[in-house]
Write an enzyme that holds these catalytic residues in place. Sequence first.
Site, mmCIF file in Angstrom:
data_model
loop_
_atom_site.group_PDB
_atom_site.id
_atom_site.type_symbol
_atom_site.label_atom_id
_atom_site.label_comp_id
_atom_site.label_asym_id
_atom_site.label_seq_id
_atom_site.Cartn_x
_atom_site.Cartn_y
_atom_site.Cartn_z
ATOM 1 N N GLY A 178 0.837 -1.182 0.000
ATOM 2 C CA GLY A 178 0.000 0.000 0.000
ATOM 3 C C GLY A 178 0.877 1.238 0.000
ATOM 4 O O GLY A 178 0.671 2.183 -0.752
ATOM 5 N N GLU A 188 7.352 3.204 4.339
ATOM 6 C CA GLU A 188 7.731 4.323 5.199
ATOM 7 C C GLU A 188 9.180 4.766 5.103
ATOM 8 O O GLU A 188 9.687 5.359 6.051
ATOM 9 C CB GLU A 188 7.444 3.926 6.650
ATOM 10 C CG GLU A 188 8.349 2.802 7.220
ATOM 11 C CD GLU A 188 7.769 1.403 7.084
ATOM 12 O OE1 GLU A 188 6.889 1.224 6.229
ATOM 13 O OE2 GLU A 188 8.208 0.512 7.820
ATOM 14 N N ASN A 189 9.889 4.506 3.996
ATOM 15 C CA ASN A 189 11.295 4.910 3.877
ATOM 16 C C ASN A 189 11.529 6.261 4.567
ATOM 17 O O ASN A 189 10.772 7.203 4.351
ATOM 18 C CB ASN A 189 11.682 5.040 2.411
ATOM 19 C CG ASN A 189 11.206 3.882 1.596
ATOM 20 O OD1 ASN A 189 11.557 2.751 1.866
ATOM 21 N ND2 ASN A 189 10.356 4.153 0.610
ATOM 22 N N GLU A 209 2.208 5.676 7.737
ATOM 23 C CA GLU A 209 3.609 5.765 7.305
ATOM 24 C C GLU A 209 4.371 6.795 8.135
ATOM 25 O O GLU A 209 5.543 6.599 8.452
ATOM 26 C CB GLU A 209 3.694 6.126 5.817
ATOM 27 C CG GLU A 209 2.976 5.157 4.889
ATOM 28 C CD GLU A 209 3.295 3.702 5.154
ATOM 29 O OE1 GLU A 209 4.443 3.393 5.513
ATOM 30 O OE2 GLU A 209 2.379 2.860 5.013
ATOM 31 N N HIS A 222 5.452 5.485 11.423
ATOM 32 C CA HIS A 222 6.648 4.645 11.298
ATOM 33 C C HIS A 222 7.938 5.447 11.424
ATOM 34 O O HIS A 222 8.989 4.885 11.715
ATOM 35 C CB HIS A 222 6.673 3.973 9.926
ATOM 36 C CG HIS A 222 5.982 2.655 9.855
ATOM 37 N ND1 HIS A 222 6.209 1.636 10.757
ATOM 38 C CD2 HIS A 222 5.097 2.164 8.961
ATOM 39 C CE1 HIS A 222 5.472 0.591 10.410
ATOM 40 N NE2 HIS A 222 4.787 0.883 9.331
HETATM 41 ZN ZN LIG Z 1 3.548 -0.236 8.122
#
Ligand SMILES: [Zn+2]
Length: 932
Positions: A306, A309-310, A343, A346
Amino acid sequence: MKWFLLFVAALGLGLATADSSADSIETTYNYYRLPTSLRPQKYHLRILTLLENPEDLRFSGSVKILIEALENTKNVTLHSKNLTIDESQITLRQIGGEGKKENCVSSTAVNPSHDFYILNTCQELLAGNTYELYMPFAADLNRQLEGYYRSSYKDPVANLTKWISVTQFEPASARLAFPCFDEPDFKAPFVVTLGYHKKYTAISNMPEKETKPHETLADYIWCEFQESVPMSTYLVAYSVNDFSHKPSTLPNSALFRTWARPNAIDQCDYAAQFGPKVLQYYEQFFGIKFPLPKIDQIAVPDFSAGAMENWGLVTYREIALLYSAAHSSLADKQRVASVVAHELAHQWFGNLVTMKWWTDLWLNEGFATYVASLGVENINPEWRSMEQESLSNLLTIFRRDALESSHPISRPIQMVSEISESFDQISYQKGSTVLRMMHLFLGEESFRSGLQAYLQKFSYKNAEQDNLWESLTQAAHKYRSLPKSYDIKSIMDSWTLQTGYPVINVTRDYAARTAKLNQERYLLNTQVARAYRGGCWWVPLSYTTQAVQDFNNTAPKAWMECGKNGESLPKTIQDLPGPDQWVIFNTQLSTLYKVNYDAQNWKLLIETLTNGDFERIHVINRAQLIDDALYLAWTGEQDYEIAMRLIEYLQREREYLPWKSAFENLKRVGRIVRQTPDFEFFKRYMKKLILPIYEHLNGINDTFSAIPQQDQVLLKTMVVNWACQYQVGDCVPQALAYYRNWRAEANPDEKNPVPINVRSTVYCTSIKHGSDSDWEFLWTRYKKSNVAAEKRTILTALGCSREVWLLQRYLELTFDPKEAIRKQDSMWAFQAVAFNEVGFLLAKKYFMDNVDFIYKFYHPLTKDMSRLLSPLSEQVITLSDFNEFKDFVNNSRQSLKGLEQAIQQTLEIMLTNVQWKERNYHQMSRSIQQLL
Ligand SMILES: [Zn+2]
Ligand SMILES: *[C@@H]1O[C@H](CO)[C@@H](O)[C@H](O)[C@H]1NC(C)=O
Ligand SMILES: *[C@@H]1O[C@H](CO)[C@@H](O)[C@H](O)[C@H]1NC(C)=O
Ligand SMILES: *[C@@H]1O[C@H](CO)[C@@H](O)[C@H](O)[C@H]1NC(C)=O
Ligand SMILES: *[C@@H]1O[C@H](CO)[C@@H](O)[C@H](O)[C@H]1NC(C)=O
Ligand SMILES: *[C@@H]1O[C@H](CO)[C@@H](O)[C@H](O)[C@H]1NC(C)=O
Ligand SMILES: *[C@@H]1O[C@H](CO)[C@@H](O)[C@H](O)[C@H]1NC(C)=O
């Protein structure tokens, strides 16, 4: 990453294209983890990306890794997969420590089962010294949506396909892009330098530092980015593209930009505005400032998960980031908010503090999921999304975790393929559910201060769940939210190390005003013997009574404890009211358990629900009573008659959550019963149930702008969908009329008279009752649409046809790469056909006949393939069909590799359907007929 589309990962392919001169595999080291004698200290990564020639999209580069030796060793072992490495150019030298000696690489080897690339050194590397390893590498930009890969979009003005490159590394695909120590606890800073044609833009985790012309290639440049903070390899990201962006930085905040292909840039406004707000909320919630100078979010046309989260460069599917006021429904908008919030959560939980190993993946995902709902609730309280998300997670897990084939939240991981299977509902929804439980039994102060202490202590480091339990126990004792004799670890271990959840029997003694509580594991498969339903969960017990009706207090009044050997101990509750008053356990469903009461208590509850006083019971607990009663009836621990009498009150219910709970349950019953002679009664029953709420909400008529409460919009969307399915009121004719008006538009791609929030129902109904040309019309709209959310709505509706040939053609074009459906979206089309009662048998046959082809089509995105199974499992209801599918599975092991978990669950669900049909079908049908 984000749950709702699920994630994908590499299967151990066993292909190593390392230079052919590599020696044969040494068998001395065959452990799945890297040796711990070396630690990377810093990476310098240089990558040249070639996007000019569509026939030859590729990259080449080099990595310089500074390595510290912790123990003496004669080799450097790291990960590399599918990279071409010119061994002759590898260099190794000592750069720090005693006696700087010459060194070199004497030979290399690969271990394909673990993606290891092994460099044997000329001289031993000595503990305490630091070394610099230089390795060049090259590969194609692959089409597999992992590693460093290609994606494309159509530029409608120039009528050209444009190519871009982007990364997706979690969990174990950084090794496809450059050689590295690809495990989450080898954190190191990265200096990334990207080379590309100057007509493109490049972005990476950090802001740009400087740009220089390429030494030899005309019109190419090198862009160097600032050095990152120490981070895990799976969070590294970069992309070369010709996208546009929207800046949206808040005062005193990190630079914030949202990117999309140029012709979708106007769909970025919503995420650009929501993102910085939720980032700021987290800074305050976690008590730690976002540590990077900037953050980018980018919508990638081809994307397997989906979102990802870089750190500082979050990547999304278009549907998860882009919002169009003219085409996206409220649910679509809420999905964008929820994914962005996930994200960004994260960035702390996952990026700043990372799990030591994938066993604790749930710490990342469960937290991001839970904290995201806090974030969305904070910014859009009018959505009441906290309640919705909590209930939706609970409903998912009540089902999923009632399977014997489920697994604990925290599970041992060895193979890369097992990591990818862990990106599932247990890590996300169950993880989130048990964290919510903890938040509610600890209270705000302990929960937050424990979290903050944990994040402070492990910033830029790695942690395990026990580290979190320690911080929370200290906070809980400090703020006295937990008895001194209790610790978080004992409580939470029972939830995270054990599969399943309990059902608690509440047996009241009305004379003594007490209740005796017992627990055992709740299972859908009723053939599992009592002895195997053991287990014990530490359960915080909250409850209220008919007189007190205090549903706000979710703090435990007592605990169900476990004995020394993990055995469950019965609990007696005192001071309850007499026989004229009900009790309800688990206020606001704060904990993951089902409750079964004695007959008298159920009777009292049904009275209150049906006599019009139902609003005295908290809305989440109304949803709970519906769900519990219908489940217990399903598994035969309760009479269907009681359950059906209980849900009769729904004719007066006007809130979203109880309806959601009822529909989820009735959907499953309906999918079985619609294949039986008694469906007639079920249909009549559903019509009777739905009609009052349908009329109350003005049916499918466009009254949305007059609805003050946002969650009533969702209720209307849901009710209308059911109403058209069961042909309630004027739903079908009105839906067809909307569709006709749309078809009559001169420019239907510009102008669409169908109200946005009922489009999925209108389209599906019109395709179901419509002609071939209705289908063609919608398919043309699909191909012309520029909005991902709208495309998905259409894709699902196209599967609603009752024409066998249309459905068969649809299945075939779904898996045809020359057609308009991207691989990432194909499962939605398949699911739509398979959930349709006419399409089910076609889809099942298509799957079974073409399983090899489908496997190759998805490979290595096994996770996507596993999503084709759920519609099949829900509709198999006879023993012979179950056996047929079981034989098919046994004969197709090769083509179902990596889907073992999903297959187990599929078979178990089929089996419980068969059991239900044999045990409950007649009983349920009888109790429905009595109510007609
Ligand atoms: Zn996640
Ligand atoms: C590489 O070195 C490590 C640490 O000294 C050792 O455990 C391992 O067996 C070596 N690997 C090979 C393939 O020899
Ligand atoms: C690995 O390389 C092989 C051969 O070049 C190719 O067929 C395959 O698609 C590649 N796999 C990935 C994941 O890039
Ligand atoms: C766009 O390009 C394709 C392939 O080059 C061509 O077949 C098509 O006719 C073009 N469309 C327009 C509107 O020019
Ligand atoms: C709870 O009650 C049900 C139905 O009466 C019974 O089948 C089950 O064994 C009981 N479970 C426990 C743990 O007492
Ligand atoms: C429970 O909380 C809600 C919302 O915070 C509030 O409106 C209501 O008055 C409270 N009820 C009781 C009994 O405290
Ligand atoms: C929808 O609107 C039409 C036309 O105004 C009206 O006749 C009909 O009763 C409405 N339907 C419902 C369910 O409110």
